[in-house]
Write a protein that holds these residues in place. Structure first.
Motif, PDB file in Angstrom:
ATOM      1  N   GLY A 261     -50.158 -31.539 -20.349  1.00 53.07           N
ATOM      2  CA  GLY A 261     -50.581 -31.091 -19.038  1.00 53.07           C
ATOM      3  C   GLY A 261     -50.645 -29.579 -19.052  1.00 53.07           C
ATOM      4  O   GLY A 261     -50.481 -28.957 -20.101  1.00 53.07           O
ATOM      5  N   GLN A 262     -50.869 -28.984 -17.898  1.00 52.18           N
ATOM      6  CA  GLN A 262     -50.976 -27.522 -17.847  1.00 52.18           C
ATOM      7  C   GLN A 262     -50.155 -26.930 -16.707  1.00 52.18           C
ATOM      8  O   GLN A 262     -50.371 -25.777 -16.338  1.00 52.18           O
ATOM      9  CB  GLN A 262     -52.452 -27.117 -17.727  1.00 52.18           C
ATOM     10  N   SER A 263     -49.196 -27.672 -16.197  1.00 47.12           N
ATOM     11  CA  SER A 263     -48.434 -27.175 -15.056  1.00 47.12           C
ATOM     12  C   SER A 263     -47.590 -25.953 -15.403  1.00 47.12           C
ATOM     13  O   SER A 263     -47.293 -25.124 -14.538  1.00 47.12           O
ATOM     14  CB  SER A 263     -47.536 -28.286 -14.494  1.00 47.12           C
ATOM     15  N   CYS A 264     -47.190 -25.817 -16.680  1.00 49.96           N
ATOM     16  CA  CYS A 264     -46.400 -24.645 -17.069  1.00 49.96           C
ATOM     17  C   CYS A 264     -47.145 -23.754 -18.052  1.00 49.96           C
ATOM     18  O   CYS A 264     -46.544 -22.908 -18.719  1.00 49.96           O
ATOM     19  CB  CYS A 264     -45.043 -25.060 -17.633  1.00 49.96           C
ATOM     20  N   SER A 265     -48.457 -23.943 -18.180  1.00 46.77           N
ATOM     21  CA  SER A 265     -49.224 -23.089 -19.085  1.00 46.77           C
ATOM     22  C   SER A 265     -49.494 -21.744 -18.420  1.00 46.77           C
ATOM     23  O   SER A 265     -49.450 -21.614 -17.193  1.00 46.77           O
ATOM     24  CB  SER A 265     -50.556 -23.757 -19.450  1.00 46.77           C
ATOM     25  N   SER A 266     -49.792 -20.760 -19.242  1.00 49.26           N
ATOM     26  CA  SER A 266     -50.076 -19.431 -18.703  1.00 49.26           C
ATOM     27  C   SER A 266     -51.553 -19.261 -18.385  1.00 49.26           C
ATOM     28  O   SER A 266     -51.948 -18.270 -17.785  1.00 49.26           O
ATOM     29  CB  SER A 266     -49.657 -18.358 -19.707  1.00 49.26           C
ATOM     30  N   GLY A 267     -52.375 -20.238 -18.788  1.00 51.02           N
ATOM     31  CA  GLY A 267     -53.809 -20.148 -18.559  1.00 51.02           C
ATOM     32  C   GLY A 267     -54.267 -21.090 -17.463  1.00 51.02           C
ATOM     33  O   GLY A 267     -53.642 -21.192 -16.407  1.00 51.02           O
ATOM     34  N   GLU A 268     -55.331 -21.843 -17.735  1.00 40.91           N
ATOM     35  CA  GLU A 268     -55.905 -22.710 -16.715  1.00 40.91           C
ATOM     36  C   GLU A 268     -54.969 -23.859 -16.366  1.00 40.91           C
ATOM     37  O   GLU A 268     -54.032 -24.175 -17.107  1.00 40.91           O
ATOM     38  CB  GLU A 268     -57.243 -23.257 -17.201  1.00 40.91           C
ATOM     39  N   LYS A 269     -55.235 -24.483 -15.238  1.00 43.18           N
ATOM     40  CA  LYS A 269     -54.387 -25.560 -14.720  1.00 43.18           C
ATOM     41  C   LYS A 269     -55.228 -26.808 -14.449  1.00 43.18           C
ATOM     42  O   LYS A 269     -55.047 -27.493 -13.447  1.00 43.18           O
ATOM     43  CB  LYS A 269     -53.708 -25.119 -13.415  1.00 43.18           C
ATOM     44  N   ASN A 270     -56.130 -27.135 -15.341  1.00 45.09           N
ATOM     45  CA  ASN A 270     -57.084 -28.210 -15.094  1.00 45.09           C
ATOM     46  C   ASN A 270     -56.550 -29.604 -15.376  1.00 45.09           C
ATOM     47  O   ASN A 270     -57.044 -30.582 -14.814  1.00 45.09           O
ATOM     48  CB  ASN A 270     -58.353 -28.004 -15.933  1.00 45.09           C
TER      49      ASN A 270
END
Length: 368
Positions: A261-270
């Motif tokens: 997932g991308q909930s804790c990524s520093s970039g996109e949240k798709n």
């Protein structure tokens, strides 16, 4: 893996790419081509943060925002349903034993004898030597050919990861470059597989007759952050249909499963991390569409700061994450191929290890 084409192109130019290529035309077909002894120990890819690639499959989400995927074959005489190998991308070396305990038996590593020899027993190596999207290759032509010759007799090498989400619309010359590298493998290491991960960019120019690939990964990532909590499984059907219309038989298709997932990524949240039931539904859909793949890919094991967080490594049922590891352990146990021979290769001086790429398998439209 393919969120914004401009972003992907920019990322591809930055992403240090990977490998060389050469010769003989013969369209790829994983089942038609003869196989030599291929036994390897699982190993994965690590970047500076302990993970390689962005969501996708060395391949990441496709042009329409679906992340990507990566391949293998089973022991001679084993039923088709037992032939599937399993790889989880972006894995640091210290996590390989844990992954092997979950049933992962194919590992994404650099083309180095020491790396290959260090894999867990019973696994094989998928050697990353590719480029990302329109980026350059890691090895020049001659260096790639010499590397293939050097590792052609290594029974722990399953195949070669030649390209991650090539985009023939933006870089039409990528087709010939992949074909040259695939032909080198078929000429000098005919039992090893030529693999590339595709996403929802144009696939017809990359057809088997044009690229001579043996296996292709497909990376539809159906669980998006804007989906209201659900996962659009029709995205899987759509991409498989796109591949078959482009001329890829299903026996060439390697499923890429969304385990990020991308909930804790520093970039996109798709994209969002699937729940356990949602991941099981993804596996069930792939089982229906491609019931006996040579191998399958979990993207991603390790975090990629900008593209994948949380990931399968995090998803062990603790810290509020679903237990996706348990889901994949059941899946892998049901579809694991018999362990290949792990006879040590002859001692040949190893080539200096290449620095790991940070792009493999990011969602399309994002560098990867």
């Amino acid at each position: 893996m393919k969120a914004h084409l401009a972003t992907v192109a920019a990322a591809a130019s930055i992403a240090g790419a990977l490998t060389g290529y050469l010769l003989d035309p013969s369209p790829g077909d994983a089942s038609a081509r003869g196989t030599t002894a291929m036994a390897a120990v699982p190993r994965a890819v690590a970047d500076a943060s302990g993970a390689r690639g962005a969501p996708g499959t060395r391949g990441a989400p496709g042009a329409h925002g679906t992340p990507g995927a990566r391949g293998a074959g089973g022991a001679r005489g084993a039923p088709d349903s037992l032939r599937t190998r399993h790889v989880a991308l972006n894995m640091p070396a210290e996590d390989r034993a844990k992954a092997a305990a979950l049933g992962y038996n194919l590992f994404d590593v650099d083309p180095d004898e020491g790396e290959i020899a260090s894999l867990p027993a019973g696994g094989q190596a998928l050697l990353w030597v590719g480029n990302t999207t329109c980026g350059g290759f890691e090895l020049a032509d001659d260096a790639f050919a010499q590397t293939v010759k050097r590792l052609a007799g290594n029974p722990r090498v399953y195949g070669w990861y030649l390209s991650d989400e090539p985009n023939p619309r933006e870089c039409p010359d990528i087709v010939a470059k992949i074909r040259q590298r695939a032909d080198v493998i078929h000429r000098y290491a005919p039992g090893q597989k030529a693999f590339a991960s595709l996403t929802d960019w144009p696939m017809t120019p990359l057809a088997p007759s044009a690229t001579h690939l043996d296996l292709i990964g497909l990376d539809p990532y159906p669980c998006r952050a804007d989906s209201g909590g659900g996962c659009d499984l029709k995205a899987i059907d759509t991409m498989v249909g796109q591949a078959t219309r482009a001329g890829f038989p299903k026996r060439m298709i390697v499923p890429v499963f969304q385990t990020f997932g991308q909930s804790c990524s520093s970039g996109e949240k798709n994209w969002k991390l699937p729940a356990a039931a949602q991941l099981q539904a993804i596996l069930n859909r792939w089982d229906r569409l491609v019931p006996s793949p040579a191998f399958d890919i979990s993207y991603s094991w390790g975090r990629q700061d900008e593209w994948a967080c949380p990931t399968l490594k995090d998803a062990d049922g603790t810290a509020g994450h679903p237990d996706l590891q348990a889901v994949m352990k059941r899946h892998n146990a049901r579809r694991t191929s018999p362990s290949p021979s792990t006879t040590p290769p002859s001692s040949t001086p190893s080539a200096p290890p290449q620095p790991p790429s940070d792009k493999r398998c990011a969602p399309a439209g994002t560098p990867g």
